[in-house]
Enzyme design. Structure first.
Site, PDB file in Angstrom:
ATOM      1  N   GLY A 127     -11.282  -2.077   3.558  1.00 25.30           N
ATOM      2  CA  GLY A 127     -10.088  -2.903   3.374  1.00 25.30           C
ATOM      3  C   GLY A 127      -8.828  -2.077   3.370  1.00 25.30           C
ATOM      4  O   GLY A 127      -8.841  -0.907   3.785  1.00 25.30           O
ATOM      5  N   ASN A 128      -7.743  -2.669   2.953  1.00 23.28           N
ATOM      6  CA  ASN A 128      -6.498  -1.905   2.833  1.00 23.28           C
ATOM      7  C   ASN A 128      -5.741  -2.373   1.595  1.00 23.28           C
ATOM      8  O   ASN A 128      -6.165  -3.320   0.927  1.00 23.28           O
ATOM      9  CB  ASN A 128      -5.658  -2.033   4.104  1.00 23.28           C
ATOM     10  CG  ASN A 128      -5.264  -3.457   4.381  1.00 23.28           C
ATOM     11  OD1 ASN A 128      -4.478  -4.049   3.659  1.00 23.28           O
ATOM     12  ND2 ASN A 128      -5.850  -4.049   5.420  1.00 23.28           N
ATOM     13  N   ARG A 129      -4.628  -1.717   1.310  1.00 25.11           N
ATOM     14  CA  ARG A 129      -3.966  -1.936   0.020  1.00 25.11           C
ATOM     15  C   ARG A 129      -2.915  -3.035   0.038  1.00 25.11           C
ATOM     16  O   ARG A 129      -2.140  -3.177  -0.900  1.00 25.11           O
ATOM     17  CB  ARG A 129      -3.339  -0.620  -0.453  1.00 25.11           C
ATOM     18  CG  ARG A 129      -4.383   0.383  -0.906  1.00 25.11           C
ATOM     19  CD  ARG A 129      -3.784   1.749  -1.108  1.00 25.11           C
ATOM     20  NE  ARG A 129      -2.626   1.704  -1.987  1.00 25.11           N
ATOM     21  CZ  ARG A 129      -1.661   2.604  -1.996  1.00 25.11           C
ATOM     22  NH1 ARG A 129      -1.719   3.620  -1.161  1.00 25.11           N
ATOM     23  NH2 ARG A 129      -0.650   2.495  -2.812  1.00 25.11           N
ATOM     24  N   SER A 130      -2.876  -3.834   1.103  1.00 27.74           N
ATOM     25  CA  SER A 130      -1.852  -4.885   1.150  1.00 27.74           C
ATOM     26  C   SER A 130      -2.155  -5.982   0.129  1.00 27.74           C
ATOM     27  O   SER A 130      -3.265  -6.504   0.078  1.00 27.74           O
ATOM     28  CB  SER A 130      -1.800  -5.476   2.562  1.00 27.74           C
ATOM     29  OG  SER A 130      -0.894  -6.538   2.577  1.00 27.74           O
TER      30      SER A 130
ATOM     31  N   ALA B 127      -1.726  -7.098   7.014  1.00 28.95           N
ATOM     32  CA  ALA B 127      -2.254  -5.803   7.456  1.00 28.95           C
ATOM     33  C   ALA B 127      -3.640  -6.095   8.032  1.00 28.95           C
ATOM     34  O   ALA B 127      -4.596  -6.339   7.290  1.00 28.95           O
ATOM     35  CB  ALA B 127      -2.333  -4.851   6.278  1.00 28.95           C
TER      36      ALA B 127
END
Ligand code: CTP
Length: 423
Positions: free
Chosen positions: A219-222, A286
């Site tokens: 995943g990502n930090r958005s 994102a």
């Protein structure tokens, strides 16, 4: 357009009243503010004066330089009793945040400060948005006061459940979202026409998650905050807003439609279905550039391995694909999180490569901006130039981005389309 008198009482949530005013202003409302002494310990009168463009009143004994007029009105010749004139001019009196103390005073009919005196004198609808510690909110005295106010036709905008100002405290008592309070106001007073009435806006928000197995993902930090702020700001301008939300755990708003998605593929499908019916796409999500080539159906076991190799394959560039299908009438805004000194240059390349009208670039190497933060600092790039938006609250940045969309439309409307002659 309505004239909203906003009473701010003491509490950490007083700063959220600034967001409420911003939203009300973009929706075309005129706002004046009354503060209690305690509220000024949290947010100074100068902030409210700057954002409303009108003097702030804090005491019955001070003279109102505007003589009770709202920003859209001319001040009268005579010098009226300020707070009486203010409530006479108001279409709605909103108290946000309303502390337990102020609520108790309203229930008793006390008039011991400017805010409570004005509330007692008001004949317009009264909206109360409480904010306090959860034990104070749940206390039988507060609940009885709330019931009493409701029985007198006061509209209560219930506080939300979540983490509270004191460390490790969780419960009901957080001030409702500014958009929720504005919606409650607009149920009572006519909103009138708005600049973006009839415009259909599609927003993508959050960050996609690509499954590795049944329980793990890349995943990502958005957090989705920027996308949700854009949606809120567009809805306040009157637009019909749909948000494609990828794993966003933020409060939702009644006037906005949400489609929840998990992975890049799900986001691609939802965006593809919604795109043709939108006038403006704000692609703030994102989206993963890669997804697991061969996700495991169950849970991946260690099985004595000392190394694990994960093979990823590229995903579709959703924005670039949508851009190929776009019509002249549609506006496409992309977002690029870049790291380092050449952030704007790299972003500028993406504007052209993806066929966009605007690209919003944020340099995520800066501290306290971008991912997981409530602030942002961006540069908005178009084919004609660029505009830097200094560090500000995400709702404020969202409004700057929407202003840039308006500016682009005005510029294009002014530029005559050159006739192409084949002579
Ligand atoms: N985007 C998209 N689909 C993807 C990746 C990105 O639609 N698979 C969109 C994002 O929502 C954003 C814009 O493209 O609006 C720019 O995203 P970014 O990841 O910065 O661009 P990339 O082209 O993926 O470039 P990079 O190689 O720097 O990751």
């Amino acid at each position: 357009m309505a004239r909203i008198l906003l009473g701010v009482s003491g509490g950490i949530a007083a700063y959220k009243a600034l967001d409420l005013i911003r939203l009300a202003a973009v929706a075309g409302h005129s706002v004046r503010v009354i503060q209690t002494d305690n509220s000024q310990r949290f947010v100074g009168a100068a902030s409210f004066a700057a954002i409303t463009g009108a003097p702030v009143l804090t005491s019955e004994w001070e003279r109102d330089p505007a003589r009770g007029a709202f920003p859209d009105q001319a001040s009268p010749e005579h010098d009226p009793i300020s707070h009486l004139e203010l409530v006479r001019n108001a279409d709605c009196f909103v108290i946000a945040p309303a502390s337990a103390n102020t609520i108790a005073k309203l229930a008793l009919g006390l008039a011991d400060n400017l805010l409570t005196s004005a509330a007692l004198a008001a004949s317009c609808p009264l909206v109360v948005a409480p904010a306090m510690n959860h034990q104070m909110w749940e206390n039988a005295a507060t609940q009885a006061n709330i019931e009493l106010l409701q029985s007198r036709s006061v509209t209560i905008v219930d506080p939300e459940v979540g983490s509270l100002a004191s460390r490790n405290e969780w419960g009901s008592g957080r001030l409702a979202q500014p958009a929720t309070i504005l919606a409650a106001i607009e149920q009572l007073v006519p909103a009138g026409p708005r600049p973006w009435d009839g415009r259909r806006v599609l927003v993508t928000a959050g960050g996609t998650r690509e499954a590795i197995d049944a329980v793990r993902f890349v995943g990502n930090r958005s957090s989705g905050r920027m996308g949700f702020a854009l949606a809120e700001a567009a809805a306040a301008r009157g637009a019909d807003v749909t948000v494609i939300a990828a794993n966003v755990e933020l409060p939702r708003h009644a006037q906005i439609a949400y489609i929840d998605v998990g992975s890049a593929a799900e986001l691609e499908q939802a965006a593809s279905e919604q795109f043709s019916s939108c006038d403006l796409l704000l692609m703030a999500a994102a989206v993963a550039d890669f997804t697991a080539a061969d996700p495991t159906a169950g849970k991946l076991k260690k099985d004595g391995r000392t190394e694990l190799e994960l093979t990823l394959k590229p995903t579709t560039d959703v924005l670039a694909q949508l851009s190929k299908r776009r019509t002249e009438a549609q506006t496409l805004v992309g977002f690029a999180a870049e790291h380092g000194a050449d952030a704007v240059d790299v972003g500028r390349g993406k504007l052209a490569a993806k066929g966009l009208d605007l690209l919003v670039i944020n340099d995520v190497s800066g501290a306290g901006i971008g991912f997981e933060s409530s602030s942002n600092e961006v540069t908005i790039v178009s084919a004609e130039g660029e505009r830097h938006v200094p560090k500000a609250d995400k709702l404020e940045v969202a409004n700057e981005i929407l202003d840039a969309v308006d500016e682009l439309a005005h510029r294009r409307a002014r530029t005559p389309i050159r006739e192409v002659s084949d002579e």
